[in-house]
Design an enzyme around this catalytic site. Structure first.
Site, PDB file in Angstrom:
ATOM      1  N   CYS A 116      86.885 -38.685  45.627  1.00  0.00           N
ATOM      2  CA  CYS A 116      85.500 -38.596  46.125  1.00  0.00           C
ATOM      3  C   CYS A 116      85.347 -37.639  47.307  1.00  0.00           C
ATOM      4  O   CYS A 116      84.225 -37.292  47.672  1.00  0.00           O
ATOM      5  CB  CYS A 116      84.984 -39.977  46.491  1.00  0.00           C
ATOM      6  SG  CYS A 116      84.975 -41.096  45.087  1.00  0.00           S
ATOM      7  N   HIS A 257      79.218 -39.909  51.478  1.00  0.00           N
ATOM      8  CA  HIS A 257      79.585 -40.153  50.085  1.00  0.00           C
ATOM      9  C   HIS A 257      78.748 -41.326  49.568  1.00  0.00           C
ATOM     10  O   HIS A 257      78.537 -42.315  50.279  1.00  0.00           O
ATOM     11  CB  HIS A 257      81.076 -40.471  50.001  1.00  0.00           C
ATOM     12  CG  HIS A 257      81.506 -40.889  48.638  1.00  0.00           C
ATOM     13  ND1 HIS A 257      81.194 -40.160  47.513  1.00  0.00           N
ATOM     14  CD2 HIS A 257      82.208 -41.969  48.202  1.00  0.00           C
ATOM     15  CE1 HIS A 257      81.684 -40.770  46.452  1.00  0.00           C
ATOM     16  NE2 HIS A 257      82.294 -41.870  46.833  1.00  0.00           N
ATOM     17  N   ASN A 287      77.649 -43.656  41.952  1.00  0.00           N
ATOM     18  CA  ASN A 287      78.746 -42.907  42.546  1.00  0.00           C
ATOM     19  C   ASN A 287      79.258 -41.886  41.525  1.00  0.00           C
ATOM     20  O   ASN A 287      79.891 -42.252  40.534  1.00  0.00           O
ATOM     21  CB  ASN A 287      79.853 -43.895  42.933  1.00  0.00           C
ATOM     22  CG  ASN A 287      81.058 -43.221  43.576  1.00  0.00           C
ATOM     23  OD1 ASN A 287      81.157 -41.996  43.594  1.00  0.00           O
ATOM     24  ND2 ASN A 287      81.971 -44.016  44.081  1.00  0.00           N
TER      25      ASN A 287
HETATM   26  O1  UT7 Z   1      84.295 -44.075  45.617  1.00  0.00           O
HETATM   27  C1  UT7 Z   1      85.006 -45.165  45.067  1.00  0.00           C
HETATM   28  C2  UT7 Z   1      85.291 -46.137  46.138  1.00  0.00           C
HETATM   29  N1  UT7 Z   1      84.886 -47.451  45.804  1.00  0.00           N
HETATM   30  C3  UT7 Z   1      83.926 -48.078  46.481  1.00  0.00           C
HETATM   31  O2  UT7 Z   1      83.264 -47.550  47.323  1.00  0.00           O
HETATM   32  C4  UT7 Z   1      83.681 -49.528  46.218  1.00  0.00           C
HETATM   33  C5  UT7 Z   1      83.698 -50.320  47.504  1.00  0.00           C
HETATM   34  N2  UT7 Z   1      83.392 -51.705  47.263  1.00  0.00           N
HETATM   35  C6  UT7 Z   1      82.135 -52.105  46.930  1.00  0.00           C
HETATM   36  O3  UT7 Z   1      81.218 -51.302  46.852  1.00  0.00           O
HETATM   37  C7  UT7 Z   1      81.890 -53.568  46.743  1.00  0.00           C
HETATM   38  O4  UT7 Z   1      83.042 -54.285  47.106  1.00  0.00           O
HETATM   39  C8  UT7 Z   1      81.491 -53.929  45.291  1.00  0.00           C
HETATM   40  C9  UT7 Z   1      80.108 -53.407  44.982  1.00  0.00           C
HETATM   41  C10 UT7 Z   1      82.496 -53.351  44.311  1.00  0.00           C
HETATM   42  C11 UT7 Z   1      81.455 -55.446  45.129  1.00  0.00           C
HETATM   43  O5  UT7 Z   1      80.551 -56.011  46.087  1.00  0.00           O
HETATM   44  P1  UT7 Z   1      81.035 -57.230  46.989  1.00  0.00           P
HETATM   45  O6  UT7 Z   1      79.895 -57.628  47.817  1.00  0.00           O
HETATM   46  O7  UT7 Z   1      82.304 -56.814  47.690  1.00  0.00           O
HETATM   47  O8  UT7 Z   1      81.286 -58.347  45.912  1.00  0.00           O
HETATM   48  P2  UT7 Z   1      82.649 -59.111  45.596  1.00  0.00           P
HETATM   49  O9  UT7 Z   1      83.613 -58.252  44.889  1.00  0.00           O
HETATM   50  O10 UT7 Z   1      83.095 -59.818  46.835  1.00  0.00           O
HETATM   51  O11 UT7 Z   1      82.103 -60.198  44.574  1.00  0.00           O
HETATM   52  C12 UT7 Z   1      81.153 -61.199  44.968  1.00  0.00           C
HETATM   53  C13 UT7 Z   1      80.781 -62.013  43.750  1.00  0.00           C
HETATM   54  C14 UT7 Z   1      81.987 -62.491  42.958  1.00  0.00           C
HETATM   55  O12 UT7 Z   1      81.694 -63.796  42.486  1.00  0.00           O
HETATM   56  P3  UT7 Z   1      82.301 -65.082  43.241  1.00  0.00           P
HETATM   57  O13 UT7 Z   1      83.770 -64.929  43.214  1.00  0.00           O
HETATM   58  O14 UT7 Z   1      81.721 -65.035  44.628  1.00  0.00           O
HETATM   59  O15 UT7 Z   1      81.774 -66.211  42.411  1.00  0.00           O
HETATM   60  C15 UT7 Z   1      82.055 -61.526  41.801  1.00  0.00           C
HETATM   61  O16 UT7 Z   1      82.654 -62.103  40.648  1.00  0.00           O
HETATM   62  O17 UT7 Z   1      80.009 -61.219  42.845  1.00  0.00           O
HETATM   63  C16 UT7 Z   1      80.595 -61.284  41.542  1.00  0.00           C
HETATM   64  N3  UT7 Z   1      80.327 -60.027  40.873  1.00  0.00           N
HETATM   65  C17 UT7 Z   1      79.206 -59.796  40.167  1.00  0.00           C
HETATM   66  N4  UT7 Z   1      78.153 -60.572  39.891  1.00  0.00           N
HETATM   67  C18 UT7 Z   1      77.158 -60.028  39.159  1.00  0.00           C
HETATM   68  C19 UT7 Z   1      81.088 -58.899  40.864  1.00  0.00           C
HETATM   69  N5  UT7 Z   1      80.485 -57.935  40.155  1.00  0.00           N
HETATM   70  C20 UT7 Z   1      79.308 -58.463  39.719  1.00  0.00           C
HETATM   71  C21 UT7 Z   1      78.248 -57.964  38.959  1.00  0.00           C
HETATM   72  N6  UT7 Z   1      77.200 -58.773  38.707  1.00  0.00           N
HETATM   73  N7  UT7 Z   1      78.228 -56.690  38.490  1.00  0.00           N
END
Ligand code: UT7
Length: 341
Positions: A116, A257, A287
């Protein structure tokens, strides 16, 4: 001999026609528009769905438009650099395919792999090539077909990514205090376990096993990457501002980014940038990896004015991260108007 500064003299972009919105995504995996918008800020993304088309197709479209907009003679282009993490093939380079399609006769071309941060790092390299005096005109392209390495059965990653390409023309000028003024880039090789594609490279070439185990898609530990990104970009911007004796009052725009709106907002808060100064188009494209920054420049070109102080900042797989200080070299509104007339 006077010093040569490297300036961006034109911007163009290309995004595919197909729009994958959150509602359609919600029918593919267990997710919903509300979750995606509140957690990421993304409403839709563009996908290159036509069979047989890869990253070079989008890169070439962007570069072709750039040549048309700027009106430069294609034979005067010295080099084409394509920053990408999704090349058409392991070899030849995507840049060589773009060069061939554009029929550039006097240029050499190579790909640039820094995920990225690819565009931002490539801009640094191109600027140094221009400042050396040996090269006069370089096309720098950030292009990625992220849909090719996105698992549309994994709800944790598939809402995040999109496809697109952005291109800039980099040229030299003897004007002082303009163009790419400074950069502060860093890479931390410890990032591998947290963000990578497991197979398809030389360690784990494609096999039935790798396909069966869905190893050709982006894997990431989202929360860890999130925290790392905010800290790294915050640190990089602060260092860059400090060593150039700038405060946020001196900065006209920040171009981060476009990985997650919450990351962007956290970085803005950390460096004291009001969101009016932060340029964002993540809601429409998601992204697009190396294409994010040039696509922001393309979308906001007409608001940029000569002398604007712009801070670019990014992070990605590696981990790569960094920040660059750019003094914009032309009135965007004028050039957009000219290119349309
Ligand atoms: O350029 C590439 C670099 N990558 C990035 O910049 C990504 C950086 N990370 C992020 O942007 C975030 O961590 C994410 C968007 C990937 C995830 O957001 P988050 O607030 O960190 O969510 P999380 O992974 O902590 O998940 C929270 C909950 C989980 O459920 P439980 O365990 O709390 O019951 C996930 O299973 O959200 C759930 N979840 C979803 N729910 C609905 C994860 N993905 C989804 C989804 N829809 N698409």
């Amino acid at each position: 001999m006077k010093n040569i500064n490297a300036i961006i003299t034109g911007v163009a972009g290309y995004v595919p026609d197909y729009v994958l919105n959150n509602d359609e995504l919600s029918r593919m995996v267990d997710t919903n528009d509300e979750w995606i918008v509140t957690r990421t800020g993304i409403k839709e993304r563009r996908l290159l769905v036509e069979e047989g088309l890869g990253t070079s197709y989008m890169a070439r479209k962007a570069a072709k438009l750039l040549l048309k907009k700027t009106g430069v003679d294609p034979d005067s282009i010295d080099a084409v650099i394509v920053a990408t993490t999704t090349p058409d093939y392991p070899h030849p380079s995507t840049a060589s395919i773009v060069l061939g399609k554009l029929e550039l006769k006097n240029a050499f071309a190579f790909d640039f792999a820094a995920a990225c941060c690819g565009f931002m790092y490539a801009l640094d390299v191109a600027s140094n090539m221009i400042q050396s005096g040996r090269h006069k005109r370089i096309i720098v392209i950030g292009a990625d077909k992220m849909s090719a390495i996105t698992d549309y059965e994994d709800r944790a990653t598939c809402p995040l990514f999109g496809d697109g390409a952005g291109a800039v023309l980099v040229e030299g000028t003897e004007e002082e205090n303009i163009g790419l003024i400074d950069s502060y880039h860093r890479t931390d090789g410890k990032g591998l376990p947290f963000l990578h594609v497991k197979a398809g490279g030389s360690v784990f070439p494609a096999s039935h096993y790798s396909v069966d185990h869905r190893m050709h898609y982006t894997y990431q530990e989202g929360r860890f990457v999130f925290r790392y990104a905010v800290n790294a970009m915050g640190d990089d911007c602060e260092e860059l501002l400090k060593r150039n004796h700038l405060t946020m009052d001196d900065v006209d725009y920040v171009i981060p980014h476009q990985a997650n709106l919450r990351i962007i907002e956290a970085v803005a808060k950390r460096i004291g940038a009001p969101m009016e100064k932060v340029l964002v188009n993540i809601q429409r494209y998601g992204n697009t990896s190396a294409a994010c920054m040039p696509l922001v420049l393309w979308d906001f070109e007409k608001t940029l004015k000569k002398g604007d102080n712009i801070i670019l900042t990014g992070f990605g797989a590696g981990f790569v991260n960094g920040a660059a200080y750019l003094r914009w070299a032309y009135d965007g509104a004028q050039q957009v108007q000219q290119s349309r007339s």
